[in-house]
Scaffold this active site. Structure first.
Site, PDB file in Angstrom:
ATOM      1  N   ASP A 112       8.245   4.731  -3.844  1.00  0.00           N
ATOM      2  CA  ASP A 112       8.418   3.814  -2.465  1.00  0.00           C
ATOM      3  C   ASP A 112       8.537   4.974  -1.339  1.00  0.00           C
ATOM      4  O   ASP A 112       9.418   5.821  -1.611  1.00  0.00           O
ATOM      5  CB  ASP A 112       9.678   3.275  -2.833  1.00  0.00           C
ATOM      6  N   GLU A 116       7.415   0.594   2.402  1.00  0.00           N
ATOM      7  CA  GLU A 116       8.463   0.322   1.902  1.00  0.00           C
ATOM      8  C   GLU A 116       8.882  -1.104   2.082  1.00  0.00           C
ATOM      9  O   GLU A 116       9.338  -1.859   0.889  1.00  0.00           O
ATOM     10  CB  GLU A 116       9.732   1.229   2.277  1.00  0.00           C
ATOM     11  N   GLU A 117       8.873  -1.727   3.181  1.00  0.00           N
ATOM     12  CA  GLU A 117       9.278  -2.815   3.498  1.00  0.00           C
ATOM     13  C   GLU A 117       8.507  -3.911   2.830  1.00  0.00           C
ATOM     14  O   GLU A 117       8.954  -5.104   2.269  1.00  0.00           O
ATOM     15  CB  GLU A 117       9.291  -3.138   4.772  1.00  0.00           C
ATOM     16  N   CYS A 125       3.366   9.956   5.659  1.00  0.00           N
ATOM     17  CA  CYS A 125       2.425  10.240   6.612  1.00  0.00           C
ATOM     18  C   CYS A 125       2.102   9.128   7.340  1.00  0.00           C
ATOM     19  O   CYS A 125       1.051   8.982   8.097  1.00  0.00           O
ATOM     20  CB  CYS A 125       1.184  10.748   5.740  1.00  0.00           C
TER      21      CYS A 125
HETATM   22  N1  AR6 Z   1      -0.268   1.922  -1.534  1.00  0.00           N
HETATM   23  C1  AR6 Z   1      -0.793   3.270  -1.394  1.00  0.00           C
HETATM   24  N2  AR6 Z   1      -0.615   3.990  -0.212  1.00  0.00           N
HETATM   25  C2  AR6 Z   1       0.092   3.003   0.653  1.00  0.00           C
HETATM   26  C3  AR6 Z   1       0.419   1.666   0.596  1.00  0.00           C
HETATM   27  C4  AR6 Z   1       0.321   1.079  -0.717  1.00  0.00           C
HETATM   28  N3  AR6 Z   1       0.903  -0.040  -1.008  1.00  0.00           N
HETATM   29  N4  AR6 Z   1       0.962   1.225   1.742  1.00  0.00           N
HETATM   30  C5  AR6 Z   1       0.661   2.271   2.681  1.00  0.00           C
HETATM   31  N5  AR6 Z   1       0.121   3.249   2.167  1.00  0.00           N
HETATM   32  P1  AR6 Z   1       4.693   4.605   5.581  1.00  0.00           P
HETATM   33  P2  AR6 Z   1       6.119   6.930   5.545  1.00  0.00           P
HETATM   34  C6  AR6 Z   1      -0.187   4.552   2.867  1.00  0.00           C
HETATM   35  O1  AR6 Z   1       4.337   4.733   7.035  1.00  0.00           O
HETATM   36  O2  AR6 Z   1       5.443   7.676   6.537  1.00  0.00           O
HETATM   37  C7  AR6 Z   1       9.513   2.556   6.503  1.00  0.00           C
HETATM   38  O3  AR6 Z   1       9.942   1.971   7.607  1.00  0.00           O
HETATM   39  C8  AR6 Z   1      -0.919   4.390   4.292  1.00  0.00           C
HETATM   40  O4  AR6 Z   1      -1.876   5.323   4.515  1.00  0.00           O
HETATM   41  O5  AR6 Z   1       5.190   3.388   5.124  1.00  0.00           O
HETATM   42  O6  AR6 Z   1       6.932   7.619   4.512  1.00  0.00           O
HETATM   43  C9  AR6 Z   1      10.537   3.150   5.559  1.00  0.00           C
HETATM   44  O7  AR6 Z   1      11.382   2.604   5.459  1.00  0.00           O
HETATM   45  C10 AR6 Z   1       0.460   4.675   5.262  1.00  0.00           C
HETATM   46  O8  AR6 Z   1       0.294   5.144   6.341  1.00  0.00           O
HETATM   47  O9  AR6 Z   1       5.462   5.710   5.073  1.00  0.00           O
HETATM   48  C11 AR6 Z   1      10.496   4.362   6.286  1.00  0.00           C
HETATM   49  O10 AR6 Z   1      11.735   4.215   7.343  1.00  0.00           O
HETATM   50  C12 AR6 Z   1       1.270   5.613   4.314  1.00  0.00           C
HETATM   51  O11 AR6 Z   1       0.725   5.381   2.888  1.00  0.00           O
HETATM   52  C13 AR6 Z   1       9.515   5.012   6.973  1.00  0.00           C
HETATM   53  O12 AR6 Z   1       8.756   3.533   7.020  1.00  0.00           O
HETATM   54  C14 AR6 Z   1       2.484   6.132   4.666  1.00  0.00           C
HETATM   55  O13 AR6 Z   1       3.345   4.692   4.676  1.00  0.00           O
HETATM   56  C15 AR6 Z   1       8.764   5.911   6.040  1.00  0.00           C
HETATM   57  O14 AR6 Z   1       7.472   6.152   6.510  1.00  0.00           O
END
Ligand code: AR6
Length: 517
Positions: A286, A304-305, A417
């Site tokens: 997650d 995550e959401e 990312c």
């Molecule tokens: N499976 C695989 N890859 C995925 C999926 C999925 N289901 N969904 C998205 N991706 P992000 P962060 C890829 O932005 O940067 C939330 O608010 C997709 O390329 O959710 O770690 C949390 O609560 C996407 O751009 O993660 C935190 O506050 C990338 O994963 C914050 O966002 C990153 O997804 C975390 O942000």
């Protein structure tokens, strides 16, 4: 095998996926594991709550429960009444509209009394649902949600510990108990908890922030997910168990990255598929916020959401999981998926029911689903992530999650990312090092990005061919970090790695301050 046609590279997924169910952690009552039902679990799957006698605790180490006798509510300037009594009385009357539901919720929540607070809720019942769905909700579903919420008195007789910062601790409960907690969160019955500093590290749990959002479509879609979840669990009660574990790795237990002689792990990398669809039986990452769930009860709708609204039992963690520290992770074992979706972010749309019944259960009646919440650093500037301190923090964080349990595989992707602005090429290597030290293979989903898939695969093959260990890779990345930050080199990380390992000379930039890396 036609590489052009095939969306994945590396090891086939079925060879990455563990062959048997990982039954860790075991469900045994101990000072570090609170089990909210009687053990041993009977074969007929009937659960009795534990403890059987009421034992409420209203202190900084425990969740303040809605039905606690300590929870009092001011009904006038001089008079306090039992808040739970007000809640029970409120729901004796039928509720037929979102305005009445709002009024009911506000009758025991002073702090949210603003004009028209529940805009998203009104939008949901006035526009998103059609007339017959709206009537069905108030006539049939809401009374059942209320009934479920009020069962808290019977099903939670003991206290619920807070999974506090710096601790290693688990809570196991039945899926029905998780549903009861969520029904209470939906009705916003949890007493205020962030008013004292002692409980300020806890995320929010009552749904009013979600109800307060305006007419954003993604919020409406999230409400559909929750309503579908309630519809399902009041129809046929789920029969399993969920375990929530906070894992804290002490400094002394962290790997010494630069000295590690661990070989790099196997890789499956795919541009199609998602963690939740393909990751069954693996540790599904997650991409978390330090407050687990992030904006799930607000406007957020990224990885995550979305995961949390697909599997609402994950939301329960917000009730007791304090914000995660740098070497901490939250692991949830056994949560069920109830929803499917399309789109992402602003286009996220609920697309129907999800039936998870084909998934196997372990000997503790937990579904074979392990979600590992790790929060990446939020990079305001792209260059920040190449600082050695940041790389160390992220590798240790990934290790905190991946090292849970002795065996298994990691299903992950572009962690950190998206919203957090990280570089997937770097984050891949960080996750690769952490997984390799844990001796767990990786299934990496690039979320549609074929170019990224090929870059990661090529790099992994190169590193395997060179027989590179985690320690060697760490030292190359450390040298790159030094180069980038000190001499402001514009060379790309991967070019640097190819070039350095081809020449066979890794500049030694270790300094005394970094001796523990
Ligand atoms: N499976 C695989 N890859 C995925 C999926 C999925 N289901 N969904 C998205 N991706 P992000 P962060 C890829 O932005 O940067 C939330 O608010 C997709 O390329 O959710 O770690 C949390 O609560 C996407 O751009 O993660 C935190 O506050 C990338 O994963 C914050 O966002 C990153 O997804 C975390 O942000």
């Amino acid at each position: 095998f036609d590489a052009e046609e095939c969306s994945w590279r590396g090891m086939p997924l079925d060879e990455i996926r563990p062959k048997h169910i990982c039954t860790y952690p075991s469900v045994r009552s101990s000072p570090n594991h609170t089990v909210l039902f009687k053990l041993p679990i009977s074969n007929n799957g009937h659960f009795e709550p534990h403890p059987s006698m009421r034992a409420d605790k209203w202190d900084q180490d425990h969740v303040r429960m809605p039905h606690s006798p300590e929870s009092m509510y001011p009904v006038s300037q001089t008079e306090l009444k039992s808040r739970w009594q007000i809640i029970c009385d409120t729901y004796k009357r039928p509720i037929t509209s979102s305005r009445e539901l709002e009024k009911a919720i506000l009758s025991y929540n002073l702090n949210t009394k603003d004009d028209l607070v529940f805009g998203a809720l009104h939008e949901f019942f006035n526009r998103t649902l059609d007339q017959s769905e709206m009537i069905g909700f108030f006539q049939s579903l809401l009374p059942k949600i209320v009934k479920l919420a009020l069962e808290i008195e019977d099903k939670f007789r003991g206290s619920l510990p807070i999974l506090a910062k710096g601790g290693n601790r688990s809570i196991s409960m039945t899926q029905v108990q998780a549903g009861i907690l969520l029904a209470n969160a939906f009705l916003c019955t949890f007493p205020r908890r962030n008013s004292t500093t002692a409980q300020s590290a806890l995320p929010s749990i009552n749904f009013y922030r979600l109800f307060q959002c305006d007419s954003l479509d993604r919020v409406q879609q999230k409400l559909k997910c929750f309503v579908n979840y309630f519809r399902r669990i009041v129809g046929e009660r789920p029969s399993g168990v969920v375990t929530y574990t906070r894992r804290h790795v002490r400094q002394s237990e962290l790997p010494r990255w630069s000295n590690s002689d661990a070989k790099l792990c196997q890789l499956h990398v795919s541009s199609s598929g998602t963690i939740e669809d393909e990751g069954g039986g693996m540790m599904e990452v997650d991409f978390a916020n330090q407050n687990v769930g992030g904006g799930v009860l607000g406007r957020g709708s990224v990885q995550e959401e979305i995961r949390f609204v697909l599997c609402p039992e994950l939301v329960v963690a917000r009730l007791f999981c304090e914000s995660l520290g740098d070497t901490e992770a939250l692991i949830v074992t056994g949560c069920e998926r109830f929803n499917t979706y399309e789109g992402y972010g602003g286009t996220f749309t609920w697309s129907g029911d999800y039936n998870d019944s084909a998934r196997q259960r372990d000997s503790y009646h937990r579904l074979n689903t392990i979600v590992v919440a790790i929060d990446a650093l939020h990079n305001n500037r792209q260059s920040d992530q190449f600082k050695l301190e940041a790389i160390k923090r992220e590798t240790n964080k990934a290790y905190a999650g991946f090292s849970f349990g002795q065996e298994g595989a990691i299903a992950t992707g572009n962690w950190g990312c998206g919203a957090f602005n990280g570089d997937p090429l770097l984050k891949f290597l960080i996750q690769l090092m952490a997984a390799s030290v844990c001796r767990k293979p990786i299934a990496y989903f690039t979320f549609g990005d074929e170019e990224l898939r090929d870059k990661l695969f090529e790099m992994h093959q190169f590193l395997m061919r060179k027989d590179v260990t985690v320690g060697v890779l760490w030292r190359v990345i450390r040298a790159y970090s030094f180069l980038k930050n000190v001499s402001k080199s514009g060379e790309s990380l991967y070019d640097y790695i190819y070039c350095t390992l081809d020449t066979g000379h890794i500049p030694d930039v270790g300094c005394p301050m970094e001796c523990d890396t």
